[in-house]
Design a protein around this motif. Structure first.
Motif, PDB file in Angstrom:
ATOM      1  N   ASN A  13       0.839  -1.202   0.000  1.00  0.00           N
ATOM      2  CA  ASN A  13       0.000   0.000   0.000  1.00  0.00           C
ATOM      3  C   ASN A  13       0.871   1.248   0.000  1.00  0.00           C
ATOM      4  O   ASN A  13       1.735   1.411   0.858  1.00  0.00           O
ATOM      5  CB  ASN A  13      -0.893   0.021   1.240  1.00  0.00           C
ATOM      6  N   ILE A  14       0.637   2.104  -0.974  1.00  0.00           N
ATOM      7  CA  ILE A  14       1.247   3.430  -0.977  1.00  0.00           C
ATOM      8  C   ILE A  14       0.268   4.332  -0.233  1.00  0.00           C
ATOM      9  O   ILE A  14      -0.907   4.414  -0.593  1.00  0.00           O
ATOM     10  CB  ILE A  14       1.494   3.932  -2.406  1.00  0.00           C
ATOM     11  N   ARG A  15       0.751   4.989   0.812  1.00  0.00           N
ATOM     12  CA  ARG A  15      -0.118   5.765   1.708  1.00  0.00           C
ATOM     13  C   ARG A  15       0.098   7.265   1.552  1.00  0.00           C
ATOM     14  O   ARG A  15       1.170   7.706   1.166  1.00  0.00           O
ATOM     15  CB  ARG A  15       0.124   5.330   3.147  1.00  0.00           C
ATOM     16  N   ARG A  16      -0.944   8.007   1.882  1.00  0.00           N
ATOM     17  CA  ARG A  16      -0.890   9.469   1.738  1.00  0.00           C
ATOM     18  C   ARG A  16       0.130  10.108   2.676  1.00  0.00           C
ATOM     19  O   ARG A  16       0.793  11.077   2.322  1.00  0.00           O
ATOM     20  CB  ARG A  16      -2.282  10.067   1.982  1.00  0.00           C
ATOM     21  N   GLN A  17       0.255   9.590   3.889  1.00  0.00           N
ATOM     22  CA  GLN A  17       1.202  10.105   4.884  1.00  0.00           C
ATOM     23  C   GLN A  17       2.104   8.955   5.354  1.00  0.00           C
ATOM     24  O   GLN A  17       1.729   7.794   5.223  1.00  0.00           O
ATOM     25  CB  GLN A  17       0.458  10.696   6.082  1.00  0.00           C
ATOM     26  N   PRO A  18       3.265   9.263   5.927  1.00  0.00           N
ATOM     27  CA  PRO A  18       4.193   8.211   6.347  1.00  0.00           C
ATOM     28  C   PRO A  18       3.810   7.559   7.680  1.00  0.00           C
ATOM     29  O   PRO A  18       4.526   7.666   8.672  1.00  0.00           O
ATOM     30  CB  PRO A  18       5.533   8.945   6.429  1.00  0.00           C
ATOM     31  N   ASN A  19       2.667   6.880   7.684  1.00  0.00           N
ATOM     32  CA  ASN A  19       2.283   6.078   8.848  1.00  0.00           C
ATOM     33  C   ASN A  19       1.294   5.000   8.407  1.00  0.00           C
ATOM     34  O   ASN A  19       0.587   5.178   7.413  1.00  0.00           O
ATOM     35  CB  ASN A  19       1.734   6.946   9.989  1.00  0.00           C
ATOM     36  N   PRO A  20       1.253   3.878   9.137  1.00  0.00           N
ATOM     37  CA  PRO A  20       0.463   2.725   8.689  1.00  0.00           C
ATOM     38  C   PRO A  20      -1.048   2.922   8.789  1.00  0.00           C
ATOM     39  O   PRO A  20      -1.802   2.111   8.252  1.00  0.00           O
ATOM     40  CB  PRO A  20       0.937   1.592   9.601  1.00  0.00           C
ATOM     41  N   GLU A  21      -1.500   3.977   9.438  1.00  0.00           N
ATOM     42  CA  GLU A  21      -2.930   4.246   9.564  1.00  0.00           C
ATOM     43  C   GLU A  21      -3.422   5.215   8.489  1.00  0.00           C
ATOM     44  O   GLU A  21      -4.625   5.464   8.378  1.00  0.00           O
ATOM     45  CB  GLU A  21      -3.237   4.831  10.953  1.00  0.00           C
ATOM     46  N   SER A  22      -2.516   5.763   7.708  1.00  0.00           N
ATOM     47  CA  SER A  22      -2.874   6.774   6.720  1.00  0.00           C
ATOM     48  C   SER A  22      -3.678   6.166   5.565  1.00  0.00           C
ATOM     49  O   SER A  22      -3.578   4.974   5.268  1.00  0.00           O
ATOM     50  CB  SER A  22      -1.596   7.427   6.183  1.00  0.00           C
TER      51      SER A  22
END
Length: 70
Positions: A13-22
């Motif tokens: 998953n590429i996420r919007r912010q650098p955290n696993p909940e993003s």
């Protein structure tokens, strides 16, 4: 400037912010080539681009050597 890296995990998953909940921007599959631009201050998350999508991934799921992918 960027480096090219490849996805090691089956799906990443590429996420919007650098955290696993993003929020997830996009999910990419194993062996996908990503452009990697920079790491966060803890050198855990990296800023990446895939096609026209940008976001963050944990760098432990990337390799610069395509031969590392099983």
């Amino acid at each position: 400037e960027y480096k090219e890296c490849y996805v090691l995990s089956d799906a990443l998953n590429i996420r919007r912010q650098p955290n696993p909940e993003s929020e997830i921007v996009i999910t990419v599959m194993k062996s996908t080539k990503l452009k990697v631009y920079s790491a966060d201050e803890n050198n855990v998350w990296v800023h990446v681009k895939f096609n026209d999508k940008t976001g963050y991934v944990n760098k432990k799921f990337l390799t610069v050597n395509k031969g590392d992918i099983e």
